[in-house]
Design a protein around this motif. Structure first.
Motif, PDB file in Angstrom:
ATOM      1  N   ARG A  48       0.835  -1.212   0.000  1.00  0.00           N
ATOM      2  CA  ARG A  48       0.000   0.000   0.000  1.00  0.00           C
ATOM      3  C   ARG A  48       0.872   1.267   0.000  1.00  0.00           C
ATOM      4  O   ARG A  48       0.513   2.278  -0.606  1.00  0.00           O
ATOM      5  CB  ARG A  48      -0.935  -0.019   1.207  1.00  0.00           C
ATOM      6  N   ILE A  49       2.006   1.196   0.694  1.00  0.00           N
ATOM      7  CA  ILE A  49       2.929   2.335   0.699  1.00  0.00           C
ATOM      8  C   ILE A  49       3.464   2.576  -0.711  1.00  0.00           C
ATOM      9  O   ILE A  49       3.517   3.708  -1.198  1.00  0.00           O
ATOM     10  CB  ILE A  49       4.094   2.089   1.682  1.00  0.00           C
ATOM     11  N   LYS A  50       3.850   1.499  -1.390  1.00  0.00           N
ATOM     12  CA  LYS A  50       4.400   1.623  -2.742  1.00  0.00           C
ATOM     13  C   LYS A  50       3.364   2.143  -3.739  1.00  0.00           C
ATOM     14  O   LYS A  50       3.734   2.704  -4.779  1.00  0.00           O
ATOM     15  CB  LYS A  50       4.947   0.272  -3.199  1.00  0.00           C
ATOM     16  N   SER A  51       2.092   1.960  -3.407  1.00  0.00           N
ATOM     17  CA  SER A  51       1.039   2.418  -4.323  1.00  0.00           C
ATOM     18  C   SER A  51       0.585   3.851  -4.041  1.00  0.00           C
ATOM     19  O   SER A  51      -0.275   4.379  -4.754  1.00  0.00           O
ATOM     20  CB  SER A  51      -0.165   1.473  -4.253  1.00  0.00           C
ATOM     21  N   LEU A  52       1.142   4.491  -3.015  1.00  0.00           N
ATOM     22  CA  LEU A  52       0.785   5.880  -2.732  1.00  0.00           C
ATOM     23  C   LEU A  52       1.162   6.770  -3.911  1.00  0.00           C
ATOM     24  O   LEU A  52       2.255   6.646  -4.468  1.00  0.00           O
ATOM     25  CB  LEU A  52       1.505   6.382  -1.476  1.00  0.00           C
ATOM     26  N   GLU A  53       0.282   7.659  -4.259  1.00  0.00           N
ATOM     27  CA  GLU A  53       0.551   8.586  -5.356  1.00  0.00           C
ATOM     28  C   GLU A  53       0.207  10.004  -4.920  1.00  0.00           C
ATOM     29  O   GLU A  53      -0.795  10.235  -4.236  1.00  0.00           O
ATOM     30  CB  GLU A  53      -0.271   8.220  -6.595  1.00  0.00           C
ATOM     31  N   ILE A  54       1.056  10.936  -5.332  1.00  0.00           N
ATOM     32  CA  ILE A  54       0.806  12.346  -5.061  1.00  0.00           C
ATOM     33  C   ILE A  54       0.141  12.958  -6.297  1.00  0.00           C
ATOM     34  O   ILE A  54       0.689  12.864  -7.395  1.00  0.00           O
ATOM     35  CB  ILE A  54       2.110  13.093  -4.749  1.00  0.00           C
ATOM     36  N   PRO A  55      -1.018  13.552  -6.138  1.00  0.00           N
ATOM     37  CA  PRO A  55      -1.721  14.134  -7.300  1.00  0.00           C
ATOM     38  C   PRO A  55      -0.851  15.145  -8.043  1.00  0.00           C
ATOM     39  O   PRO A  55      -0.227  16.015  -7.427  1.00  0.00           O
ATOM     40  CB  PRO A  55      -2.941  14.815  -6.651  1.00  0.00           C
ATOM     41  N   ASN A  56      -0.783  14.986  -9.353  1.00  0.00           N
ATOM     42  CA  ASN A  56      -0.087  15.925 -10.237  1.00  0.00           C
ATOM     43  C   ASN A  56       1.410  16.055  -9.944  1.00  0.00           C
ATOM     44  O   ASN A  56       2.027  17.084 -10.217  1.00  0.00           O
ATOM     45  CB  ASN A  56      -0.735  17.322 -10.153  1.00  0.00           C
ATOM     46  N   GLN A  57       1.998  15.026  -9.311  1.00  0.00           N
ATOM     47  CA  GLN A  57       3.435  15.081  -9.043  1.00  0.00           C
ATOM     48  C   GLN A  57       4.050  13.695  -9.201  1.00  0.00           C
ATOM     49  O   GLN A  57       3.593  12.723  -8.604  1.00  0.00           O
ATOM     50  CB  GLN A  57       3.710  15.620  -7.623  1.00  0.00           C
ATOM     51  N   ARG A  58       5.065  13.599  -9.992  1.00  0.00           N
ATOM     52  CA  ARG A  58       5.747  12.321 -10.223  1.00  0.00           C
ATOM     53  C   ARG A  58       7.236  12.395  -9.880  1.00  0.00           C
ATOM     54  O   ARG A  58       7.873  11.382  -9.642  1.00  0.00           O
ATOM     55  CB  ARG A  58       5.601  11.907 -11.697  1.00  0.00           C
ATOM     56  N   ASN A  59       7.780  13.597  -9.858  1.00  0.00           N
ATOM     57  CA  ASN A  59       9.229  13.761  -9.728  1.00  0.00           C
ATOM     58  C   ASN A  59       9.640  13.877  -8.256  1.00  0.00           C
ATOM     59  O   ASN A  59       9.946  14.960  -7.760  1.00  0.00           O
ATOM     60  CB  ASN A  59       9.682  15.002 -10.504  1.00  0.00           C
ATOM     61  N   TYR A  60       9.620  12.750  -7.550  1.00  0.00           N
ATOM     62  CA  TYR A  60      10.043  12.741  -6.149  1.00  0.00           C
ATOM     63  C   TYR A  60      10.740  11.425  -5.821  1.00  0.00           C
ATOM     64  O   TYR A  60      10.615  10.428  -6.543  1.00  0.00           O
ATOM     65  CB  TYR A  60       8.856  12.965  -5.212  1.00  0.00           C
ATOM     66  N   LYS A  61      11.460  11.438  -4.716  1.00  0.00           N
ATOM     67  CA  LYS A  61      12.243  10.283  -4.294  1.00  0.00           C
ATOM     68  C   LYS A  61      12.029  10.045  -2.800  1.00  0.00           C
ATOM     69  O   LYS A  61      12.141  10.974  -1.994  1.00  0.00           O
ATOM     70  CB  LYS A  61      13.732  10.535  -4.569  1.00  0.00           C
TER      71      LYS A  61
END
Length: 316
Positions: A50-63
């Motif tokens: 579930r942690i790996k499936s977390l998504e931030i709306p309108n943001q992909r460029n993070y680490k």
């Protein structure tokens, strides 16, 4: 690339987790029902997915650079959970090792109430304070104690179990196996037990008689109390009295500048705060009277998530 940390708050009822930046903003969050899992390893596996499936709306460029966890009876040295009375799994649970099987990241583990104290220190009302306490009033009662700006862990790492001081000798049975522990009276579970006793004691009308024990909640009790329900009001008065007396004893030992109440039961606000304040002050030694602030936590968001994440950011 934006760096983020996973913060996890494992509770007796729910486990909440999220992606947190260094300023304490939780950018994505989700939860599990802790009691759904018979096996601790299954719980950690599902949590990891579930942690790996977390998504931030309108943001992909993070680490993601690390994972911080707050859990009941957590040993911060060994990264284990040991004999937690409010979790259904028994024995010593290898939380850190199981998470490392799923993530190649730095992992830090601490007691859930210590995590809340860290959040209060960095993001809440304890900013600038060197001596304070945070009480987490959820399924059980946890406490994080800060002395001279440092979390108190004690000799073996388990200091701060205020929920398991004996408030009533030969009192209610606790999940830890003993009788009369403070959390059997002062917690979301404890106040439900108080309501059951009051409903049996009194015969007058109460809307709480229509709510099964399993569906009772601190919020429903607070709502009933604000509507004038006498059983609900007395349940908070009784809970506040027991907590206030316990806090008067604690103040005599570590003399905190402030005590913060967090967790689901604290959302009742003045219903709990006022009787607790009254009975704490009434029972304080004279040299302590009027010198300890008692207030509801001001951390915005889940303090367990934010405090756990702060460990990875090295803010505490």
């Amino acid at each position: 690339m934006k760096e983020l940390v996973v913060g996890i708050d494992i509770g007796g009822t729910h486990t909440v987790f999220g992606l947190v930046d260094k300023l304490g903003n939780c950018l994505a969050q989700n939860r599990l029902y802790t009691k759904d899992f018979d096996s601790f390893s299954d719980f950690v596996s599902t949590l990891s997915r579930r942690i790996k499936s977390l998504e931030i709306p309108n943001q992909r460029n993070y680490k993601v650079i690390g994972i911080g966890v707050g859990a009941p009876n957590a040993d911060y040295k060994n990264q284990t959970i040991e004999n937690a009375s409010n979790l259904s799994w028994e024995g010593i649970l290898p939380l850190g090792n199981l998470l490392r099987h799923n993530f190649d990241l730095p992992i830090k583990v601490t007691n859930d109430a210590n995590a809340s104290a860290m959040a209060e220190m960095i993001y809440g009302g304890a900013v600038g304070m060197k001596n304070f306490m945070v009480l987490t009033l959820g399924t059980g009662l946890g406490s994080g104690i800060v002395v001279n700006n440092e979390i108190v862990y004690g000799h073996s790492g388990f200091a701060g179990e205020l929920g398991h001081i004996i408030a009533r000798p030969d009192g209610r049975q606790c999940g830890c196996g003993r009788y009369g522990c403070l959390e059997t009276y002062v917690s979301a579970t404890g106040i439900k037990r108080t309501v059951s006793k009051l409903l049996a004691k009194y015969s007058f009308k109460s809307e709480l008689r229509e709510i099964p024990f399993s569906r009772m909640s601190a919020k429903k009790l607070a709502d009933a109390a604000y509507r004038g329900d006498e059983i609900a009001i007395e349940s908070f008065e009784y809970t506040g009295k027991i907590l206030g007396i316990a806090l008067a004893n604690v103040v005599a030992i570590n003399n905190p500048e402030a005590i913060f109440l967090a967790g689901g039961l604290s959302k009742a606000g003045d219903l709990l705060l006022k009787p607790t304040q009254y009975y704490m002050e009434e029972n304080l030694l004279s040299v302590y009277k009027g010198k300890t602030i008692l207030k509801i936590s001001s951390v915005k968001g889940n303090s367990g998530i934010l405090g756990s994440a702060a460990m990875i950011w090295n803010l505490v």
